[in-house]
Motif scaffolding. Structure first.
Motif, PDB file in Angstrom:
ATOM      1  N   ASP A  92       1.795  -9.680  31.860  1.00  0.00           N
ATOM      2  CA  ASP A  92       1.045  -8.881  32.826  1.00  0.00           C
ATOM      3  C   ASP A  92       1.932  -7.738  33.302  1.00  0.00           C
ATOM      4  O   ASP A  92       3.114  -7.917  33.595  1.00  0.00           O
ATOM      5  CB  ASP A  92       0.615  -9.748  34.016  1.00  0.00           C
ATOM      6  N   LEU A  93       1.348  -6.548  33.406  1.00  0.00           N
ATOM      7  CA  LEU A  93       2.131  -5.350  33.694  1.00  0.00           C
ATOM      8  C   LEU A  93       2.065  -4.877  35.133  1.00  0.00           C
ATOM      9  O   LEU A  93       2.883  -4.056  35.550  1.00  0.00           O
ATOM     10  CB  LEU A  93       1.660  -4.215  32.779  1.00  0.00           C
ATOM     11  N   LEU A  94       1.105  -5.372  35.920  1.00  0.00           N
ATOM     12  CA  LEU A  94       0.925  -4.851  37.277  1.00  0.00           C
ATOM     13  C   LEU A  94       0.863  -5.923  38.369  1.00  0.00           C
ATOM     14  O   LEU A  94       1.030  -5.594  39.535  1.00  0.00           O
ATOM     15  CB  LEU A  94      -0.339  -3.981  37.351  1.00  0.00           C
ATOM     16  N   ASP A  95       0.613  -7.162  38.020  1.00  0.00           N
ATOM     17  CA  ASP A  95       0.532  -8.228  39.016  1.00  0.00           C
ATOM     18  C   ASP A  95       1.875  -8.948  39.059  1.00  0.00           C
ATOM     19  O   ASP A  95       2.221  -9.693  38.142  1.00  0.00           O
ATOM     20  CB  ASP A  95      -0.589  -9.210  38.650  1.00  0.00           C
ATOM     21  N   ASP A  96       2.655  -8.726  40.115  1.00  0.00           N
ATOM     22  CA  ASP A  96       4.005  -9.274  40.163  1.00  0.00           C
ATOM     23  C   ASP A  96       4.024 -10.792  40.328  1.00  0.00           C
ATOM     24  O   ASP A  96       4.968 -11.462  39.893  1.00  0.00           O
ATOM     25  CB  ASP A  96       4.826  -8.623  41.272  1.00  0.00           C
TER      26      ASP A  96
END
Length: 257
Positions: free
Chosen positions: A113-117
């Motif tokens: 996943d690239l945006l949900d930390d």
């Protein structure tokens, strides 16, 4: 705050810089090339009786004789193995072979996943080597940098209506130790943004390059950023699907099989 389309574009550009969590500095050092031509149709998951501590196989397939010269586009494609298991939305469970390491790297890079930390932390925890906890923190930090770069709070979920897809096109593998238990996998990939009601990104990131260092832990391939391994990483010749030199370097086109 910029409008949604502008944020999507900034996110697309920022992701080019954020991808290489495990990319090491391009320094000198001897490495052993591993063949990726283990593309026999019978290639698959290891037999259940195979010891979990077995070292990765580095034997070269007879698919292409050493005297033959190809370009990556002409040579047989490397079939990416399907993961046997799944952890936190990321495919896991690959055999202790060079092809298994390649398949793990490609799957991890495409599934992260690239945006949900929050999701990213769970995913990196699932694939990071136990003796490399810094790998997890680095992965989460990069996600938060992306978020801040597009005007989002440093922590949170994916913006509604914006998604990204990563597609690895080619890979190159090198062993970083004599046992074959630590393998550096370089990848060339494209990344696309999709915006709800507006369709796919008309100007996606293309031919981005990154690498992951994978370590066999007896059960699966795990990502490591330990200095003893990153110090051995050497950047390869640039990928070109029509170049015989890129093929000789070890670049191979990958396929979902």
């Amino acid at each position: 705050m910029a409008d949604f389309d502008t944020k999507a574009r900034k996110a697309r550009l920022r992701l080019a810089l954020a991808g290489a969590v495990a990319v090491a500095a391009l320094v000198g050092g001897g490495v052993l090339a591993l063949s990726l031509l283990d593309s026999d149709d019978s290639a698959g998951q290891p037999d259940a009786k195979t010891p979990s501590s077995a070292a990765p196989s580095t034997s070269q397939s007879s698919t292409a004789a050493p005297s033959q010269v190809f370009t990556p586009a002409e040579a047989p494609r490397v079939p990416i193995l399907k993961p046997r298991t799944n952890a936190e939305g990321i495919g896991t469970g690959f055999p202790p072979t060079a092809l298994g390491a390649t398949s793990a790297a490609v799957t991890y890079w495409e599934d992260l996943d690239l945006l949900d930390d929050v999701i990213a932390r769970k995913q990196w925890t699932a694939i990071a080597a136990k003796d490399s906890p810094a790998t997890i923190d680095q992965g989460v930090t990069e996600v938060r940098k992306v978020r801040e770069g597009v005007g989002l709070p440093p922590s949170g979920g994916n913006p509604d209506g914006l998604t990204f897809a990563t597609s690895v096109k080619a890979a190159l593998v090198r062993s970083l130790d004599k046992s074959g238990d630590v393998i550096d996998v370089w990848m060339v990939y494209d990344r696309y943004a999709t915006i709800r009601d507006k369709g796919a990104d008309e100007n996606p990131l293309r031919d981005e390059v990154t690498n992951l260092i994978l370590k066999w832990d007896g059960t699966d391939w795990k990502v490591t950023t330990e200095a003893q391994y990153t110090a051995k990483v050497k950047g390869p010749r640039a990928y070109d699907p029509a170049s015989k030199y890129a093929w000789a370097e070890g670049w191979r086109v990958v396929s979902d099989g």
